[in-house]
Design an enzyme around this catalytic site. Structure first.
Site, PDB file in Angstrom:
ATOM      1  N   GLU A  34      12.287  63.032 -42.336  1.00 40.61           N
ATOM      2  CA  GLU A  34      12.787  61.770 -42.722  1.00 40.61           C
ATOM      3  C   GLU A  34      13.552  61.720 -44.107  1.00 40.61           C
ATOM      4  OE1 GLU A  34       9.892  58.222 -41.319  1.00 40.61           O
ATOM      5  OE2 GLU A  34       9.099  59.684 -42.647  1.00 40.61           O
ATOM      6  N   CYS A  67       8.838  53.791 -42.614  1.00 39.02           N
ATOM      7  CA  CYS A  67       8.376  54.928 -41.907  1.00 39.02           C
ATOM      8  C   CYS A  67       8.905  54.271 -40.264  1.00 39.02           C
ATOM      9  CB  CYS A  67       6.954  55.274 -41.561  1.00 39.02           C
ATOM     10  SG  CYS A  67       6.022  53.720 -41.579  1.00 39.02           S
ATOM     11  N   TRP A 102       3.523  52.788 -51.376  1.00 38.19           N
ATOM     12  CA  TRP A 102       4.376  51.810 -52.124  1.00 38.19           C
ATOM     13  C   TRP A 102       5.577  50.993 -51.569  1.00 38.19           C
ATOM     14  CZ3 TRP A 102       9.388  53.016 -51.563  1.00 38.19           C
ATOM     15  CH2 TRP A 102       9.659  54.312 -50.984  1.00 38.19           C
ATOM     16  N   ASN A 103       5.648  51.386 -50.283  1.00 36.51           N
ATOM     17  CA  ASN A 103       6.848  50.594 -49.630  1.00 36.51           C
ATOM     18  C   ASN A 103       6.567  49.365 -49.152  1.00 36.51           C
ATOM     19  OD1 ASN A 103       5.527  52.084 -47.443  1.00 36.51           O
ATOM     20  ND2 ASN A 103       7.106  52.576 -46.470  1.00 36.51           N
ATOM     21  N   GLU A 162      -1.491  56.239 -40.615  1.00 36.77           N
ATOM     22  CA  GLU A 162      -0.188  55.694 -40.153  1.00 36.77           C
ATOM     23  C   GLU A 162       0.802  56.588 -41.033  1.00 36.77           C
ATOM     24  OE1 GLU A 162       0.455  53.612 -37.843  1.00 36.77           O
ATOM     25  OE2 GLU A 162      -1.159  52.227 -37.887  1.00 36.77           O
ATOM     26  N   LEU A 163       1.516  57.701 -40.391  1.00 35.61           N
ATOM     27  CA  LEU A 163       2.227  58.752 -41.324  1.00 35.61           C
ATOM     28  C   LEU A 163       3.674  58.638 -40.882  1.00 35.61           C
ATOM     29  CD1 LEU A 163      -0.587  61.307 -40.275  1.00 35.61           C
ATOM     30  CD2 LEU A 163      -0.682  59.743 -42.194  1.00 35.61           C
ATOM     31  N   LYS A 222      -7.363  52.160 -52.689  1.00 35.72           N
ATOM     32  CA  LYS A 222      -6.599  52.854 -53.926  1.00 35.72           C
ATOM     33  C   LYS A 222      -5.129  52.513 -53.372  1.00 35.72           C
ATOM     34  CE  LYS A 222      -4.506  56.356 -54.644  1.00 35.72           C
ATOM     35  NZ  LYS A 222      -3.338  55.897 -55.323  1.00 35.72           N
ATOM     36  N   PRO A 223      -4.676  51.628 -54.244  1.00 34.56           N
ATOM     37  CA  PRO A 223      -3.012  51.292 -54.045  1.00 34.56           C
ATOM     38  C   PRO A 223      -2.358  52.534 -54.571  1.00 34.56           C
ATOM     39  CG  PRO A 223      -3.588  50.026 -55.743  1.00 34.56           C
ATOM     40  CD  PRO A 223      -4.919  50.868 -55.267  1.00 34.56           C
ATOM     41  N   SER A 230       2.253  59.895 -46.138  1.00 39.57           N
ATOM     42  CA  SER A 230       2.936  60.947 -45.729  1.00 39.57           C
ATOM     43  C   SER A 230       2.270  61.798 -44.978  1.00 39.57           C
ATOM     44  CB  SER A 230       3.399  61.976 -46.883  1.00 39.57           C
ATOM     45  OG  SER A 230       2.196  62.101 -47.870  1.00 39.57           O
TER      46      SER A 230
HETATM   47  P1  ADP Z   1       4.692  58.905 -50.503  1.00 42.84           P
HETATM   48  O1  ADP Z   1       5.675  60.231 -50.399  1.00 42.84           O
HETATM   49  O2  ADP Z   1       5.270  57.632 -49.582  1.00 42.84           O
HETATM   50  O3  ADP Z   1       4.498  58.387 -51.692  1.00 42.84           O
HETATM   51  P2  ADP Z   1       2.026  59.731 -50.211  1.00 42.84           P
HETATM   52  O4  ADP Z   1       1.381  59.983 -48.998  1.00 42.84           O
HETATM   53  O5  ADP Z   1       2.273  60.662 -51.295  1.00 42.84           O
HETATM   54  O6  ADP Z   1       3.422  58.976 -49.798  1.00 42.84           O
HETATM   55  O7  ADP Z   1       1.422  58.483 -50.625  1.00 42.84           O
HETATM   56  C1  ADP Z   1       0.525  57.507 -50.231  1.00 42.84           C
HETATM   57  C2  ADP Z   1      -0.697  57.189 -50.675  1.00 42.84           C
HETATM   58  O8  ADP Z   1      -1.400  58.376 -50.816  1.00 42.84           O
HETATM   59  C3  ADP Z   1      -0.303  57.028 -52.375  1.00 42.84           C
HETATM   60  O9  ADP Z   1      -1.314  55.720 -52.634  1.00 42.84           O
HETATM   61  C4  ADP Z   1      -0.766  58.017 -53.156  1.00 42.84           C
HETATM   62  O10 ADP Z   1      -1.435  57.848 -54.355  1.00 42.84           O
HETATM   63  C5  ADP Z   1      -1.733  58.646 -52.174  1.00 42.84           C
HETATM   64  N1  ADP Z   1      -2.152  59.981 -52.237  1.00 42.84           N
HETATM   65  C6  ADP Z   1      -1.219  60.853 -52.468  1.00 42.84           C
HETATM   66  N2  ADP Z   1      -1.948  62.102 -52.584  1.00 42.84           N
HETATM   67  C7  ADP Z   1      -3.025  61.987 -52.346  1.00 42.84           C
HETATM   68  C8  ADP Z   1      -4.196  63.077 -51.978  1.00 42.84           C
HETATM   69  N3  ADP Z   1      -4.073  64.304 -52.255  1.00 42.84           N
HETATM   70  N4  ADP Z   1      -5.348  62.455 -51.727  1.00 42.84           N
HETATM   71  C9  ADP Z   1      -5.500  61.247 -51.536  1.00 42.84           C
HETATM   72  N5  ADP Z   1      -4.298  60.166 -51.385  1.00 42.84           N
HETATM   73  C10 ADP Z   1      -3.299  60.606 -52.103  1.00 42.84           C
END
Ligand code: ADP
Length: 488
Positions: free
Chosen positions: A391, A294, A160-161, A260-261, A184-185, A239
């Protein structure tokens, strides 16, 4: 539609998933609310798709992939360029949608659209610069040739950022290479993604080339993307925890992966830094997007000789920062994306102050309420604090004092992460020495802002795999094939 979101072209506010060239509702008509983090208002209800819709999108992408791969690079380039131009023509609307759904100030949102389009523009060019090789053959009667070919269907999951730029940074190189995609956004920011889909439709991408599937059940959608044999690559920004899940889930089908984590970026200010440059760089790196990137500096190491001057100058500037709704004139810091993000900031500040950290400015929820947080400077940070290893993802500059260069480098490297690192010094030999010693994918000196389509973006260690943007970015979406011709 929210009364506060007025667009020049209201048809850019799409609320259904984009599958096989058509905007489609979730089969059972399910939707989820997208809220403006500045005021909690519902902006729109968006299609709440799930694993079955991802599977349908994979079917569409797989059907489209052969004909898309067979187009010439020049044809792909022309459509990408059209998409780029349409994004630029609609920059005001794209920025307004972005600010409404994630809260960053409008000027910053416009900056993101320009950053986002820079990838479309760049990869429209790179599409035409993919070259194979003719090798010197080890056999007198055989020819050795190297082909580069599109990897096939790729799955992309974005955060989302940067609701716009993280999409274009992944989709453009893949599409330029001749791949098709299912994206998938983030559930917080589907509207920016769907506006990009609408502009892609207008640009003339054939159906199935770009599919964007919105929905709340990210784990199920991710699992479907990873489990499908036809999806040959996963590209993800988010993440580290979710990155690990996706990597694990991709093991069975041996997919190529780009991740990219998390970052936990250090920013080191040496005694011989230019103070003004260091303060400006620290602000640019730390407070952009309310600290929610990040590559935002998470730990600032300041040498003892310049420490007090740096603290005073930084705190003075930070105290002046205007916080508020991103649509308000002069606002430089919007709300935190959600309560969870806000709670983490509070937890880090409470932990730091309990362990001897001193708040110089900020340090509290902002009087505007909601998830607004005061821009903060905290001194006396130490390695046992949560903000050293995690972070904060918020507007908190945590300052650690140090004496020796080697100590700062050791502390900076003492993390599982390795995305971006910053430092400030006017000593040229130190620039080389420290750049080489920092274990990061991107080492940046004497500035706090560097992201562009030209530089390879990515990290080492738990910060990820692969590079985005730059001349290297398109290779992530290609396979190398050896072609041997005997009997010649
Ligand atoms: P943030 O903490 O920045 O929201 P996330 O890693 O949770 O970071 O989210 C980044 C993306 O990963 C979003 O599109 C979210 O919907 C997706 N996401 C979260 N959990 C999962 C999962 N278990 N498998 C696939 N995508 C995921």
């Amino acid at each position: 539609m929210s009364a506060s979101l007025i667009l020049n072209d209201p048809t850019l506010l799409q609320t259904n998933a984009f599958i096989d060239g058509v905007f489609t509702a979730a089969p059972n008509g399910k939707t989820f609310a997208v809220r403006n983090p500045a005021n909690g208002e519902i902006i729109a209800e968006v299609a709440d798709c799930g694993a079955d819709d991802i599977a349908r999108a994979i079917d569409a992408a797989d059907t489209a992939r052969h004909s898309w791969a067979a187009t010439t690079a020049k044809e792909r380039s022309a459509i990408l360029r059209k998409w780029n131009d349409l994004c630029l023509e609609n920059i005001d609307d794209l920025a307004a949608i972005l600010t409404a759904e994630m809260g960053k100030p409008l000027a910053e949102a416009k900056g993101e659209i320009l950053y986002g389009t820079s990838f479309i523009d760049w990869f429209a060019e790179e599409a035409r610069r993919v070259t194979g090789d003719v090798l010197e053959s080890p056999f007198p009667d055989k020819k050795f040739i190297v082909l580069k070919q599109p990897i096939g269907v790729f799955g992309a999951i974005t955060p989302w950022n940067f609701p716009n730029a993280m999409i274009t940074r992944k989709v453009s190189p893949g599409i330029a290479a001749g791949c098709t995609c299912v994206l998938k956004p983030a559930e917080q920011t589907p509207l920016s993604a769907l506006a990009l889909a609408e502009l892609a439709r207008r640009a003339g991408f054939p159906k199935g080339v770009i599919n964007i599937v919105t929905g709340m059940d990210a784990p199920a959608m991710g699992e479907t993307l990873c489990a499908d044999e036809r999806v040959r690559k996963i590209t993800f920004t988010g993440s580290t925890e979710v990155g690990r899940i996706l990597m694990r889930q991709s093991a069975d089908t041996i997919k190529k992966i780009s991740l990219e984590l998390g970052g936990n970026a250090p920013l080191i200010v040496f005694d011989d830094a230019d103070l003004t440059e260091a303060v400006e760089g620290a602000i640019a790196s730390k407070y952009r997007n309310a600290g929610q990137t990040c590559v935002c500096a998470n730990r600032m190491f300041v040498q003892s000789g310049i420490h007090d001057k740096f603290v005073a100058a930084l705190a003075e500037k930070v105290a002046e920062m205007k916080v508020g709704d991103g649509f308000e004139e002069g606002v430089v810091q919007g709300p935190i994306i959600d309560q969870q993000g806000f709670d983490k900031i509070e937890r880090h500040i409470a932990d730091a102050t309990a362990k001897g950290g001193v708040v110089v400015t900020g340090g509290k929820p902002h009087e505007k309420g909601g998830t607004f947080y005061q821009p903060t400077v905290l001194t006396g940070a130490t390695r046992d604090m949560q903000l050293f290893s995690e972070e904060t993802f918020g507007p908190v500059a945590a300052l650690f004092k140090f004496d020796k260069e080697e100590d700062a480098i050791a502390a900076a490297n003492d993390t599982i992460f390795g995305l971006a690192a910053y430092f400030f010094t006017k000593d040229v030999s130190r620039i080389f020495r420290v750049s080489e010693a920092l274990e990061y994918g991107m080492v940046v000196s004497n500035t706090g802002a560097y992201s562009s389509e030209v530089g390879p973006f990515g990290g080492v260690k738990a910060s990820g795999l692969g590079r985005e943007g730059s001349k290297y970015g398109i290779d992530e979406f290609m396979e190398i094939k050896l072609m041997v011709i005997g009997g010649v």
